[in-house]
Design a protein around this motif. Structure first.
Motif, short mmCIF file in Angstrom:
data_model
loop_
_atom_site.label_atom_id
_atom_site.label_comp_id
_atom_site.label_asym_id
_atom_site.label_seq_id
_atom_site.Cartn_x
_atom_site.Cartn_y
_atom_site.Cartn_z
N ASP A 29 31.30 -49.43 20.40
CA ASP A 29 30.70 -50.08 21.57
C ASP A 29 30.13 -49.07 22.56
O ASP A 29 30.20 -49.27 23.78
CB ASP A 29 31.74 -50.95 22.30
N GLY A 30 29.63 -47.97 22.04
CA GLY A 30 29.02 -46.96 22.91
C GLY A 30 30.00 -46.16 23.74
O GLY A 30 29.60 -45.40 24.62
N LYS A 31 31.29 -46.33 23.48
CA LYS A 31 32.30 -45.64 24.30
C LYS A 31 33.02 -44.54 23.52
O LYS A 31 33.32 -44.69 22.35
CB LYS A 31 33.34 -46.65 24.81
N MET A 32 33.31 -43.47 24.21
CA MET A 32 33.99 -42.34 23.57
C MET A 32 34.96 -41.75 24.60
O MET A 32 34.60 -41.57 25.77
CB MET A 32 32.93 -41.31 23.18
N VAL A 33 36.19 -41.49 24.17
CA VAL A 33 37.16 -40.86 25.08
C VAL A 33 37.20 -39.36 24.82
O VAL A 33 37.36 -38.94 23.68
CB VAL A 33 38.57 -41.48 24.91
N VAL A 34 36.99 -38.59 25.86
CA VAL A 34 37.07 -37.14 25.72
C VAL A 34 38.20 -36.62 26.60
O VAL A 34 38.53 -37.21 27.63
CB VAL A 34 35.73 -36.43 26.09
N LYS A 35 38.80 -35.51 26.15
CA LYS A 35 39.92 -34.92 26.88
C LYS A 35 39.77 -33.41 26.96
O LYS A 35 39.03 -32.81 26.17
CB LYS A 35 41.25 -35.22 26.16
N GLY A 36 40.50 -32.83 27.87
CA GLY A 36 40.47 -31.38 27.97
C GLY A 36 41.43 -30.87 29.02
O GLY A 36 42.29 -31.60 29.51
N ALA B 66 38.35 -38.74 30.08
CA ALA B 66 37.28 -39.60 30.60
C ALA B 66 36.73 -40.44 29.47
O ALA B 66 36.62 -39.97 28.33
CB ALA B 66 36.16 -38.75 31.22
N GLU B 67 36.43 -41.71 29.79
CA GLU B 67 35.75 -42.55 28.81
C GLU B 67 34.27 -42.49 29.14
O GLU B 67 33.87 -42.93 30.22
CB GLU B 67 36.27 -43.98 28.89
N ILE B 68 33.49 -41.95 28.24
CA ILE B 68 32.07 -41.80 28.54
C ILE B 68 31.25 -42.78 27.71
O ILE B 68 31.69 -43.28 26.69
CB ILE B 68 31.58 -40.35 28.29
N GLN B 69 30.03 -43.05 28.22
CA GLN B 69 29.08 -43.93 27.55
C GLN B 69 28.12 -43.07 26.73
O GLN B 69 27.46 -42.19 27.29
CB GLN B 69 28.24 -44.70 28.59
N VAL B 70 28.07 -43.32 25.45
CA VAL B 70 27.10 -42.59 24.62
C VAL B 70 25.96 -43.55 24.27
O VAL B 70 26.18 -44.56 23.59
CB VAL B 70 27.77 -42.08 23.32
N PRO B 71 24.75 -43.29 24.78
CA PRO B 71 23.63 -44.19 24.54
C PRO B 71 23.45 -44.48 23.04
O PRO B 71 23.54 -43.57 22.22
CB PRO B 71 22.42 -43.42 25.09
N THR B 72 23.27 -45.77 22.70
CA THR B 72 23.06 -46.14 21.29
C THR B 72 21.82 -45.43 20.78
O THR B 72 20.87 -45.20 21.52
CB THR B 72 22.80 -47.66 21.12
N GLY B 73 21.88 -45.11 19.51
CA GLY B 73 20.71 -44.43 18.95
C GLY B 73 20.86 -42.93 18.94
O GLY B 73 20.29 -42.23 18.11
N LEU B 74 21.67 -42.41 19.90
CA LEU B 74 21.87 -40.97 19.96
C LEU B 74 22.65 -40.51 18.73
O LEU B 74 23.72 -41.04 18.43
CB LEU B 74 22.68 -40.64 21.22
N LYS B 75 22.12 -39.51 18.01
CA LYS B 75 22.82 -39.04 16.80
C LYS B 75 23.65 -37.79 17.06
O LYS B 75 24.52 -37.44 16.30
CB LYS B 75 21.79 -38.76 15.71
N GLU B 76 23.31 -37.12 18.16
CA GLU B 76 24.11 -35.97 18.57
C GLU B 76 24.38 -36.10 20.06
O GLU B 76 23.51 -36.57 20.80
CB GLU B 76 23.33 -34.67 18.34
N VAL B 77 25.58 -35.72 20.47
CA VAL B 77 25.85 -35.74 21.91
C VAL B 77 26.52 -34.42 22.31
O VAL B 77 27.32 -33.87 21.55
CB VAL B 77 26.70 -36.98 22.31
N GLU B 78 26.12 -33.94 23.49
CA GLU B 78 26.76 -32.74 24.04
C GLU B 78 27.53 -33.18 25.29
O GLU B 78 26.93 -33.69 26.24
CB GLU B 78 25.70 -31.70 24.42
N VAL B 79 28.85 -33.01 25.26
CA VAL B 79 29.67 -33.35 26.42
C VAL B 79 29.91 -32.08 27.22
O VAL B 79 30.38 -31.08 26.67
CB VAL B 79 31.01 -33.97 25.98
N ILE B 80 29.54 -32.13 28.50
CA ILE B 80 29.74 -30.97 29.38
C ILE B 80 30.85 -31.28 30.36
O ILE B 80 30.91 -32.39 30.90
CB ILE B 80 28.46 -30.67 30.19
N CYS B 81 31.73 -30.30 30.59
CA CYS B 81 32.69 -30.47 31.70
C CYS B 81 32.60 -29.27 32.62
O CYS B 81 32.25 -28.17 32.22
CB CYS B 81 34.12 -30.66 31.18
N LYS B 82 32.88 -29.55 33.89
CA LYS B 82 32.95 -28.49 34.92
C LYS B 82 34.00 -28.91 35.92
O LYS B 82 34.12 -30.08 36.28
CB LYS B 82 31.60 -28.30 35.61
N ALA B 83 34.79 -27.93 36.39
CA ALA B 83 35.87 -28.22 37.33
C ALA B 83 35.59 -27.59 38.68
O ALA B 83 34.85 -26.62 38.80
CB ALA B 83 37.19 -27.67 36.78
#
Ligand SMILES: [Mo]
Ligand SMILES: [Mo]
Lengths: 391, 391
Positions: B283-290, B338-355
């Protein structure tokens, strides 16, 4: 004279002190003015008359004989100290310490995307040698038991400056106030002179390494407490927000949740020649100067300068001034200078500076990732543009 | 068995401890291995067996009954303490503290432009609860007079690990060692267990907020001194350099001049899902952690996450773990999700974090402006790439 007195009685700003004409006015009432760019890097200790002024309210006019400082807190002796008490009951210390407004360099951030607040350029920062007594010593004298703090976590300050309902106020973590190596002082001298009225005569609390807003002028009261200061400036202002919040979507809850600004991040600026002016370059060489500063006593490890957009960097020379504290912490700024090569033919040059502090923190390249609705703590690389005449 | 013993006597690395097979090997002799990415954000306190290992030399094999800790310094009583002395003569304290190698995330920096050193990914960092006695208390017990330090400025450490000529050694500023709120401890427990051999059995000095290299394992000696440690690792390594110096133009003088790394800058990383893998998005959702961490006890104020290259940001949820020190400083890390939204159709995603840390320091966007020849202290935005399957 009578008319002047009458005007004064109506206008809360009717009895303001004289100011140096070179100060760069930002707002007249309350008075806010910055140190002109080309004076910033000229003196390790900014002369009192040119020290930037950030007032939130009319400037109190306090006579030495009337001055009283109240000290209080749960389990402590309530205490009222005169200026004479402060001067004679405690050991004197001197600290070179920067005071910087959280809004310094807001002007640049607002150019990227509008924020709310005074449009400070790079001069809402200055550095002085402050002399006074340790806040720690006064708190222990008033009966604070540092081995049994219980739920006490904050040290609140109130100034003699006030609006219709409340005085100016702020607070710092109690640990900072009582740390043997925190160097917080109740200052009664600024660069060897009595503190000028605009800077808090007769007593200003100096909280080295911490945002200007907590360095309360015209200090009226120090309270040890469980909670942060209830003042507007602690609760509703001088807080940071993430870049996704703006004035359209920010809520009261977000304001409550946001953390109060305390220690300042690493920053730097090019201040000479004056940015956005024309400069004459001889033999392709140009000398640039500026300041660099980091909060928390971290000091500046290095300043890098670039005139090719950050492709290559050159290390600047640092002037760290006299060391006046035994803690080894650097509460003052570093002034820097560098002789750079400007390629012949170039008609415009952009000089970039970025600093690294003693904890290896660096400045971010861009402003938008740190953009916040109040335009606070802009510490992105500083970019100074010049039009160039080669000779 | 005899053959094994014979081999051991020839090979300085013939008597190394057993290690958990999940540790990600970086070098065998000396043993260096990181915590696997997907374990990093799973436990606020990293399990001992999965805590990253950074050894510079063979791991000493010390028996409790043989252990002696020497304390010395000008004007102090020379003193030898057994493990039993440490345990019984001083009050016990527990501190949640990160240990991070200065070379953490060197791999990414080397990909931009080659550096020298072990190719650590994001796992040369872990967090444990350490229990022991205050270094401050032991130094005062041994006769250090904190009101009269004179020219004493440093606290040197030596380990029982050594090469042919000298032991491992390092030093920290004396102020950090004796600060009532510095929380340095001589630890004999790690997450409630005796410290495992790879982590310094029986005693490791924990210097919260300071680079791993100064948290000396198998602690043999503590000396108060005028100068920094003369050891190779203090004088010739674990220093930072400006981006304009490389292995072709760096001089011995530059190595001498460079500052020793102490407090660590703010950093963060995306650790789950494992970067450079394929993920299934529902459903376009992805949980990322760090994790996110800053040195000097500054704690983490906020982690921002972006999956559109930094155009827009979302604030992550933080887990700050239990607070175990009264100083209010945060020596442990913050785990985030964080639960992020990954736009449908995207075949690659780059998740960036900054503190952003408690002092409003932020991570720089890019690596080249902080590039240094040893590849130390890479704290640029972390970018985790995934191939995406939508469901
Ligand atoms: Mo301010
Ligand atoms: Mo390290």
């Amino acid at each position: 004279e009578d008319r002047k007195a009458a005007a004064a009685s109506d206008d809360p700003y009717g009895n303001e002190p004289e100011r140096h004409p070179a100060l760069k006015l930002n707002s007249a009432k309350p008075f806010n003015a910055e140190t002109p760019s080309t004076f910033l890097a000229e003196n390790y200790h900014t002369p009192n008359a040119l020290f930037f002024v950030r007032n939130h309210l009319p400037a109190p006019d306090i006579k030495e004989k009337d001055y009283v400082l109240e000290i209080e807190g749960p389990g402590m002796k309530g205490m009222k100290l005169s200026l004479q008490d402060l001067r004679t009951k405690f050991k004197h210390y001197s600290v070179s310490s920067v005071v910087q407004c959280a809004g310094n360099r807001r002007f640049e951030m607002s150019e990227q995307k509008k924020v709310k607040g005074l449009g400070w350029d790079t001069g809402a920062i200055s550095n002085a040698e402050w002399t006074g007594v340790r806040l720690r010593d006064v708190l222990l004298y008033a009966g604070l038991d540092e081995e049994n703090l219980g739920e006490l976590r904050h040290c609140q300050f109130e100034g003699y400056d006030r609006d219709a309902t409340a005085p100016y106020g702020s607070s710092i973590p109690l640990r900072k106030a009582i740390d043997r190596y925190g160097d917080c002082i109740l200052a009664f001298k600024m660069n060897g002179e009595p503190i000028p009225r605009d800077h808090g005569y007769p007593v200003r609390v100096i909280v080295p390494g911490v945002v200007g807003a907590r360095n309360v002028k015209w200090l009226a009261k120090v309270s040890v407490a469980k909670e942060e200061s209830p003042s507007f400036w602690q609760q509703k202002d001088y807080k940071t927000f993430p870049p996704n919040l703006n004035w359209d979507n920010v809520t009261d809850k977000e304001f409550q949740k946001a953390e109060s600004i305390q220690e300042l991040p690493v920053t730097s600026a090019v201040t000479e020649p004056k940015p956005r002016t024309a400069v004459t370059v001889e033999d392709g060489k140009m000398v640039v100067k500026g300041y660099a500063y980091s909060g928390g006593g971290r000091g500046i490890a290095r300043v890098d300068v670039s005139c090719d957009g950050g492709q290559t960097w050159q290390v600047a020379n640092l002037n760290k001034g006299p060391k006046t504290v035994e803690s080894g912490r650097e509460w003052g700024w570093s002034l820097w200078s560098a002789e750079i090569q400007v390629p012949t033919g170039l008609k415009e040059v952009e000089v970039i500076c970025k600093a690294t502090d003693g904890s290896a923190n660096v400045q971010p390249e861009e402003m938008m990732p740190i953009w916040n609705l109040r335009g606070l703590l802009n510490n992105a690389w500083h970019r100074a543009k010049y039009t160039v005449k080669h000779e």
